[in-house]
Design an enzyme around this catalytic site. Structure first.
Site, short mmCIF file in Angstrom:
data_model
loop_
_atom_site.label_atom_id
_atom_site.label_comp_id
_atom_site.label_asym_id
_atom_site.label_seq_id
_atom_site.Cartn_x
_atom_site.Cartn_y
_atom_site.Cartn_z
N GLU A 15 0.76 -1.38 -0.05
CA GLU A 15 0.19 0.04 0.07
C GLU A 15 0.57 1.14 0.03
O GLU A 15 1.92 1.25 0.55
CB GLU A 15 -0.74 0.00 1.37
CG GLU A 15 -1.80 1.23 1.43
CD GLU A 15 -2.86 1.07 2.51
OE1 GLU A 15 -2.96 0.08 3.09
OE2 GLU A 15 -3.52 2.20 2.45
N GLU A 36 -12.69 -1.75 2.40
CA GLU A 36 -13.12 -1.81 3.66
C GLU A 36 -14.23 -0.60 3.68
O GLU A 36 -14.33 0.21 4.49
CB GLU A 36 -12.27 -1.58 4.68
CG GLU A 36 -11.13 -2.51 4.92
CD GLU A 36 -10.19 -2.43 5.98
OE1 GLU A 36 -10.18 -1.33 6.41
OE2 GLU A 36 -9.55 -3.50 6.41
N TYR A 47 -7.33 -9.08 11.42
CA TYR A 47 -6.21 -8.78 12.18
C TYR A 47 -6.45 -9.27 13.45
O TYR A 47 -7.38 -9.12 14.19
CB TYR A 47 -5.69 -7.25 12.24
CG TYR A 47 -5.54 -6.53 10.64
CD1 TYR A 47 -4.30 -6.82 10.27
CD2 TYR A 47 -6.47 -5.86 10.03
CE1 TYR A 47 -3.90 -6.39 8.91
CE2 TYR A 47 -6.15 -5.45 8.72
CZ TYR A 47 -5.03 -5.70 8.31
OH TYR A 47 -4.40 -5.02 6.99
N GLU A 85 -6.79 -9.05 3.47
CA GLU A 85 -5.83 -8.43 4.15
C GLU A 85 -5.94 -9.47 5.54
O GLU A 85 -7.07 -9.60 6.21
CB GLU A 85 -6.34 -7.04 4.69
CG GLU A 85 -6.10 -5.86 3.80
CD GLU A 85 -6.33 -4.45 4.21
OE1 GLU A 85 -6.23 -4.22 5.51
OE2 GLU A 85 -6.55 -3.77 3.37
O1 AHR Z 1 -3.37 -2.72 6.27
C1 AHR Z 1 -3.20 -1.47 6.95
C2 AHR Z 1 -4.67 -1.02 6.77
O2 AHR Z 1 -5.50 -1.80 7.37
C3 AHR Z 1 -5.41 -0.98 5.38
O3 AHR Z 1 -4.98 0.15 4.80
C4 AHR Z 1 -6.85 -0.98 5.62
O4 AHR Z 1 -7.68 -1.51 4.37
C5 AHR Z 1 -6.89 -1.82 6.91
O5 AHR Z 1 -7.85 -1.35 7.64
#
Ligand code: AHR
Length: 513
Positions: free
Chosen positions: A28, A174, A245, A293
């Site tokens: 990114e 997102e 995450y 992600e």
């Molecule tokens: O990977 C970091 C960020 O996490 C990304 O830009 C976003 O899509 C997510 O919230």
């Protein structure tokens, strides 16, 4: 020592083929992922395009198959045209998503060239935050149309005579998140994504489209979001994304080590919704899940401290952002998340670890200095290298551990693959933090012999790698045995406390060939 866990597998009982795209990554325009990450003109290892050679070497060793670009939150205010054409005429703009100044010295053509050098497929995300159908159609025409139109000729004039031919396209990023620039309700996004998908397919029927699902499992809209968005788009898209995450909450290592159980549940819940929408719509097709992600990320530090420091630091070019230093524990969790992806290949069609370099990444760099492998580099590179062929269905019985967030889970998390050449790979996480666990794995239908073992463990679960020293790396696991009988093989191994292990085995007949 008693056997803590028994695992039963049969090489003919498969969950599905392991797609290479399961081992994707993400670059990114954020922090130092691009600038001083993959791209640093003048660095001693850089080529004449500014691509860091030390980083490219590590990327090849890591083994990602597909890389998502250019964001992330960044994409939701990004104008793709800013990143093409003569570099000295590209505009410098604010990137509101990451409170940074974006020079556009690196853009679309540079990324396509870097992806070719890294031997990865490009997954390109369009902006459905501040922009819409027209701009998505334009960037697709620019990239994939051979020539003879203003946009395709502009690409050719900018140095790419042949179309890039990107196949994978994300419809925004997102869009369910209130933090997202241009955040939308599920209905608003579903309509926009459907109309964007429709025109993109008209321009290039060969594209594969990924509609944005939930940003995480805890989103209050999770479930409702997927259902509504798919009701608008199911006929037009190929995959729906999930982002995930994980982090350790207040020293609750047991729950952290069980993150893969949460990912399993997330995927299975989304899969049920996909099936339901498809049946109700009378659509005879499959929609895959793109976990585009996923990673471990200590978001408390970002939310409580770093975000405020970033803003207080003013508008800067590529300030360091979320450069988490990973530990042994993080590597073990990443290994188990990879195992979850392998287990769920009947539904997960691709996945991208976020991100590749510097930003919550397996590879780190110093500007003008060295590059190194974080602890999390190793499970990724091993699973990418070893997980081939089919993912096997496993029956796991034995000891369990209690976790505050995920209830009771097996003490050992497991995944296994078996390929047409008779190679088998086993991925095992010991969630017991204080004791070794003996595992007995019965594989029917193959006479297997171990020929490679790798374990990440350590008496210090907080140990990290850094620029000059990489103490955390896989070491061989002693004492792995295989006993043969007419029906198959029984493998035994003793997994160290809080560890992740990969075992590679080969069918004797293949090894002798
Ligand atoms: O990977 C970091 C960020 O996490 C990304 O830009 C976003 O899509 C997510 O919230």
């Amino acid at each position: 020592m008693s056997v803590g866990i028994q695992i039963e597998a049969d090489v003919s009982d498969v969950a599905g083929a392991v797609p290479r795209r399961l081992f994707g990554s993400f670059v990114e325009h954020m922090g130092r992922a691009v600038y001083t990450g993959i791209f640093e003109p003048g660095h001693s290892t850089s080529d004449d395009r500014g691509f860091r050679g030390d980083v490219l070497g590590l990327v090849r060793e890591l083994g990602p198959s597909v890389v998502r670009y250019p964001g992330g939150n960044f994409v939701s205010a990004h104008r793709w045209e800013d990143g093409v054409g003569p570099v000295d005429r590209r505009p410098v703009r604010l990137d509101p998503a990451w409170h940074s100044v974006e020079s556009h010295r690196f853009g679309l053509h540079e990324f396509a060239a870097w992806a070719e050098a890294a031997d990865v497929e490009v997954m390109y995300a369009v902006n459905l935050g501040t922009r819409g159908i027209q701009e998505a159609a334009d960037v697709l025409e620019y990239c994939n149309h051979p020539g003879g139109t203003e946009l395709s000729e502009r690409r050719r004039a900018n140095g790419a005579d042949r179309p890039f031919g990107f196949q994978l396209w994300c419809l925004g990023n997102e869009m369910d998140g209130p933090w997202q620039i241009g955040h939308k309700t599920a209905d608003e996004y579903g309509r926009l994504a459907a109309e964007t998908a429709r025109v993109m397919r008209m321009i290039d029927p060969g594209v594969e489209l990924v509609v944005a699902g939930s940003s995480n499992q805890e989103m209050p809209t999770f479930g409702h979001w997927e259902r509504t968005v798919l009701e608008h788009t199911a006929a037009l898209v190929d995959h729906i994304s999930l982002h995930a995450y994980y982090q350790e909450h207040d020293g609750d290592v047991a729950s952290y080590l069980a993150s893969a159980a949460a990912l399993d549940g997330y995927v299975r819940t989304a899969a049920g919704i996909i099936d339901d929408v498809l049946v109700k719509a009378g659509l005879d097709k499959k929609i895959g899940i793109s976990v585009d992600e996923w990673n471990v990320w200590d978001q408390r530090h970002w939310n409580d401290v770093e975000q405020h420091e970033l803003i207080a630091g003013g508008w800067r070019e590529h300030p360091p952002i979320i450069e988490d230093d990973y530990t042994v524990t993080d590597a073990v969790v990443v290994g188990s998340l990879l195992a979850s992806l392998v287990r769920n290949v009947d539904r997960v069609t691709m996945a991208n670890q976020a991100q590749l370099v510097n930003v919550i990444a397996p590879i780190r760099t110093e500007p003008g200095g060295g590059a190194w492998r974080q602890t999390t580099f190793h499970p990724f590179s091993l699973v990418s290298m070893l997980a081939k062929g089919n993912s096997l269905r496993l029956a796991v019985t034995g000891d369990t551990v209690h976790t505050g967030l995920h209830g009771r889970v097996d003490v050992v998390d497991a995944a296994a693959t078996f390929d047409e050449n008779g190679h088998c790979a086993l991925f095992l996480t010991n969630r017991a933090t204080e004791s070794a666990t003996e595992v007995r794995i019965r594989v029917r239908g193959a006479r297997l012999t171990p020929y490679g073992t790798w374990t990440i463990a350590g008496h210090d679960r907080h140990l990290k790698n850094c620029v000059n020293t990489e103490p955390v790396r896989p070491v061989p696991l002693p004492g792995v045995t295989a006993e043969h009988d007419p029906e198959g093989t029984t493998i035994t191994a003793t997994l160290p406390p809080l560890s992740w292990t990969a075992l590679r085995l080969a069918s004797a007949v293949v090894r002798d060939a």
